[in-house]
Design an enzyme around this catalytic site. Structure first.
Site, PDB file in Angstrom:
ATOM      1  N   CYS A 140       0.890  -1.416  -0.008  1.00  0.00           N
ATOM      2  CA  CYS A 140      -0.116   0.051   0.008  1.00  0.00           C
ATOM      3  C   CYS A 140       0.750   1.299  -0.011  1.00  0.00           C
ATOM      4  O   CYS A 140       1.257   1.822   1.019  1.00  0.00           O
ATOM      5  CB  CYS A 140      -0.847  -0.059   1.311  1.00  0.00           C
ATOM      6  SG  CYS A 140      -2.053   1.323   1.275  1.00  0.00           S
ATOM      7  N   CYS A 143      -0.490   4.318   1.938  1.00  0.00           N
ATOM      8  CA  CYS A 143      -0.249   4.204   3.358  1.00  0.00           C
ATOM      9  C   CYS A 143       1.043   4.343   3.799  1.00  0.00           C
ATOM     10  O   CYS A 143       1.349   4.864   4.911  1.00  0.00           O
ATOM     11  CB  CYS A 143      -0.843   2.840   3.839  1.00  0.00           C
ATOM     12  SG  CYS A 143      -2.215   2.094   3.041  1.00  0.00           S
ATOM     13  N   ASP A 144       1.981   3.795   3.358  1.00  0.00           N
ATOM     14  CA  ASP A 144       3.394   3.622   3.761  1.00  0.00           C
ATOM     15  C   ASP A 144       4.230   4.419   2.983  1.00  0.00           C
ATOM     16  O   ASP A 144       5.568   4.425   3.629  1.00  0.00           O
ATOM     17  CB  ASP A 144       3.962   2.135   3.742  1.00  0.00           C
ATOM     18  CG  ASP A 144       2.954   1.048   4.559  1.00  0.00           C
ATOM     19  OD1 ASP A 144       2.269   1.861   5.602  1.00  0.00           O
ATOM     20  OD2 ASP A 144       2.707  -0.001   4.300  1.00  0.00           O
TER      21      ASP A 144
HETATM   22  C1  LIG Z   1       0.256  -3.176   4.811  1.00  0.00           C
HETATM   23  C2  LIG Z   1      -0.962  -2.400   4.675  1.00  0.00           C
HETATM   24  C3  LIG Z   1      -1.113  -1.006   5.105  1.00  0.00           C
HETATM   25  C4  LIG Z   1      -2.144  -0.366   5.238  1.00  0.00           C
HETATM   26  N1  LIG Z   1      -1.893   1.123   5.707  1.00  0.00           N
HETATM   27  C5  LIG Z   1      -3.153   1.824   5.600  1.00  0.00           C
HETATM   28  C6  LIG Z   1      -3.157   3.093   6.550  1.00  0.00           C
HETATM   29  O1  LIG Z   1      -2.163   3.432   6.694  1.00  0.00           O
HETATM   30  N2  LIG Z   1      -4.362   3.848   6.154  1.00  0.00           N
HETATM   31  C7  LIG Z   1      -5.284   3.525   5.645  1.00  0.00           C
HETATM   32  O2  LIG Z   1      -6.228   4.102   5.597  1.00  0.00           O
HETATM   33  N3  LIG Z   1      -5.382   2.110   4.943  1.00  0.00           N
HETATM   34  C8  LIG Z   1      -4.516   1.405   5.161  1.00  0.00           C
HETATM   35  N4  LIG Z   1      -4.211   0.059   4.480  1.00  0.00           N
HETATM   36  C9  LIG Z   1      -5.802  -0.232   3.824  1.00  0.00           C
HETATM   37  C10 LIG Z   1      -6.830  -0.791   5.013  1.00  0.00           C
HETATM   38  O3  LIG Z   1      -6.138  -1.725   5.584  1.00  0.00           O
HETATM   39  C11 LIG Z   1      -7.930  -1.547   4.043  1.00  0.00           C
HETATM   40  O4  LIG Z   1      -8.357  -0.397   3.267  1.00  0.00           O
HETATM   41  C12 LIG Z   1      -8.689  -1.624   5.119  1.00  0.00           C
HETATM   42  O5  LIG Z   1      -8.517  -2.566   5.977  1.00  0.00           O
HETATM   43  C13 LIG Z   1     -10.215  -2.371   4.318  1.00  0.00           C
HETATM   44  O6  LIG Z   1     -10.915  -2.932   5.547  1.00  0.00           O
HETATM   45  P1  LIG Z   1     -12.178  -3.915   5.313  1.00  0.00           P
HETATM   46  O7  LIG Z   1     -12.724  -4.178   6.496  1.00  0.00           O
HETATM   47  O8  LIG Z   1     -12.903  -3.501   4.260  1.00  0.00           O
HETATM   48  O9  LIG Z   1     -11.496  -5.306   5.005  1.00  0.00           O
HETATM   49  P2  LIG Z   1     -10.125  -5.872   5.560  1.00  0.00           P
HETATM   50  O10 LIG Z   1      -9.225  -5.031   6.438  1.00  0.00           O
HETATM   51  O11 LIG Z   1      -9.562  -6.655   4.473  1.00  0.00           O
HETATM   52  O12 LIG Z   1     -11.020  -7.075   6.515  1.00  0.00           O
HETATM   53  C14 LIG Z   1     -11.720  -8.144   6.048  1.00  0.00           C
HETATM   54  C15 LIG Z   1     -11.983  -9.073   7.176  1.00  0.00           C
HETATM   55  O13 LIG Z   1     -12.823 -10.023   6.808  1.00  0.00           O
HETATM   56  C16 LIG Z   1     -12.464 -11.268   7.223  1.00  0.00           C
HETATM   57  N5  LIG Z   1     -12.899 -12.256   6.453  1.00  0.00           N
HETATM   58  C17 LIG Z   1     -12.312 -12.607   4.873  1.00  0.00           C
HETATM   59  N6  LIG Z   1     -13.085 -13.670   4.429  1.00  0.00           N
HETATM   60  C18 LIG Z   1     -14.016 -14.005   5.385  1.00  0.00           C
HETATM   61  C19 LIG Z   1     -14.787 -15.169   5.401  1.00  0.00           C
HETATM   62  N7  LIG Z   1     -14.924 -15.882   4.596  1.00  0.00           N
HETATM   63  N8  LIG Z   1     -15.687 -15.225   6.467  1.00  0.00           N
HETATM   64  C20 LIG Z   1     -15.364 -14.390   7.414  1.00  0.00           C
HETATM   65  N9  LIG Z   1     -14.587 -13.170   7.599  1.00  0.00           N
HETATM   66  C21 LIG Z   1     -13.971 -13.106   6.422  1.00  0.00           C
HETATM   67  C22 LIG Z   1     -10.775 -11.212   7.532  1.00  0.00           C
HETATM   68  O14 LIG Z   1     -10.515 -12.172   8.500  1.00  0.00           O
HETATM   69  C23 LIG Z   1     -11.013  -9.688   8.141  1.00  0.00           C
HETATM   70  O15 LIG Z   1     -11.249  -9.714   9.510  1.00  0.00           O
HETATM   71  C24 LIG Z   1      -3.282  -0.719   4.582  1.00  0.00           C
HETATM   72  C25 LIG Z   1      -3.182  -2.060   3.819  1.00  0.00           C
HETATM   73  C26 LIG Z   1      -2.195  -2.902   4.052  1.00  0.00           C
HETATM   74  C27 LIG Z   1      -2.438  -4.087   3.444  1.00  0.00           C
END
Ligand SMILES: Cc1cc2nc3c(=O)[nH]c(=O)nc-3n(C[C@H](O)[C@H](O)[C@H](O)COP(=O)(O)OP(=O)(O)OC[C@H]3O[C@@H](n4cnc5c(N)ncnc54)[C@H](O)[C@@H]3O)c2cc1C
Length: 351
Positions: A140, A143-144
């Protein structure tokens, strides 16, 4: 035919990333007592980063795991129940209820289901990548990128995301290198032109027919250098023994792997929920209420599982709140079955 008890829940949320947890906070406050299933990655993608500097309200930044833990506490305080569980299958039944099956064969029915299961960044699987993820290797740039100001940086990939990230990283990097395993980029012309302009200015160096073989460094000191392979015919990694393949070391302080994300939506494949060709959920969008509705009544989508563009914590949280509000409005018109009620339901042939 076998029968088994199935516990009914008013609302089930798949995912404890920022979208799922925000939905859980809102749903809890609306007295929908959601069951929130953690999936394989409790806390989601943000737990992979030690410093979130752009989440509003934390001027000194906050660790990803700490932000997630605070949100979990807040959700539980309002009546959400968090539990382990990976959703493996979802099905809308003829009686209007949604059957939710977990990978350990636990089954629930629910009136409203919020898919907040995120997207997983694809990685290369090369040595050093896993060990240094979060310590100079990232998926990302938004982010980083700022953490590596003044360093040379490598972006791996040839699609829109890679071009966009490379373009963005020129703000911070001394030189941005792009390694792409083929001659031609997959990205849109718009992004290729932007990158070419920066290449002409000397801010970006494009390395075609080049693949990353290894990242060298340590979690203590970060990335030191990378080893790359190059072959004029493309796909050098598949042709390492070819005399036309050369390997070189390149000093960089950060590596951004931008080879796409895979949305976690397999469990919805048997439903009428619409997805794009890569598996991202399609929701109603637009203005007014109901923006997070999918094509199946009672199933809502929020966060990175829907959004292949912004993919930020704050946007995921925003969509999570919308999904909980949309689901609450949907539930208002449904008779309430007491949560936890067990029904005996056929294990097969529900429809
Ligand atoms: C290394 C890194 C650094 C980042 N830094 C930043 C930052 O500094 N600032 C920022 O704004 N964004 C950052 N991001 C982006 C941010 O993390 C994502 O946009 C955000 O986490 C998305 O949230 P989400 O809840 O949609 O999905 P996710 O965070 O992907 O969470 C998905 C969830 O769904 C669960 N899941 C998946 N499949 C299933 C299933 N079949 N059954 C039940 N549960 C399931 C997973 O276990 C998880 O708990 C970063 C991303 C990465 C990879």
């Amino acid at each position: 035919m076998t029968t088994e008890p199935v516990e009914h829940r008013r609302m089930i949320i798949a995912g404890t990333g920022i979208a799922g947890l925000t939905a859980a906070i809102y749903a809890g406050r609306s007295n929908n007592a959601p069951l929130v299933l953690e999936g394989d990655e409790p806390g989601g993608q943000l737990t992979l980063t030690s410093d979130v500097a752009n989440y509003p309200g934390f001027p000194d930044g906050i660790g990803g795991p700490e932000l997630v833990n605070r949100m979990k506490e807040q959700a539980e305080q309002f009546g959400a129940e968090l539990d382990h569980g990976v959703v493996s299958h979802v099905e809308k039944r003829n009686d209007g209820r949604i059957l939710v099956e977990l990978s350990d064969d636990t089954r629930y029915t629910t009136d409203a289901f919020i898919a907040a299961s995120g997207a997983s960044a694809r990685t290369l699987g090369v040595p050093g990548e896993d060990e240094l993820m979060g310590y100079g290797v990232s998926t990302c740039a938004t982010c980083d990128g700022a953490f590596f100001r003044g360093e040379d940086m490598l972006v791996v990939g040839g699609g829109d995301a890679a071009m966009e990230e490379a373009n963005f990283l020129t703000k911070f990097a001394d030189t941005v290198y792009i390694a792409h395993r083929r001659e031609n980029f997959r990205a849109e012309d718009y992004w290729i032109d932007r990158v070419q302009e920066k290449a002409d200015d000397g801010e970006i160096e494009i390395m075609r027919n080049t693949e990353l073989l290894e990242v060298h460094g340590s979690p203590e000191d970060g990335v030191d250098h990378v080893t790359l392979a190059r072959n004029d015919e493309g796909y050098p990694k598949d042709n390492l023994d070819d005399p036309g393949t050369e390997t070189v070391d390149l000093d960089v302080g950060a590596v951004f792997v931008a080879i796409g994300h895979t949305p976690n939506t397999d469990y919805l494949e048997g439903t009428d929920v619409e997805m794009d060709e890569t598996g991202y959920l399609k929701t109603a969008g637009g203005d007014g209420g109901g923006q997070t509705e999918t094509a199946v009544e009672g199933i809502f989508g929020a966060g990175d599982v829907v959004d292949h563009h912004y993919q930020q914590a704050v946007t995921a949280g925003g969509m999570g709140s919308k999904a909980a509000i949309d689901a609450d409005e949907y539930l208002e018109d449904l008779p309430e079955v007491e949560a936890g009620t067990a029904e005996t339901q056929a294990a097969e042939g529900d429809d």
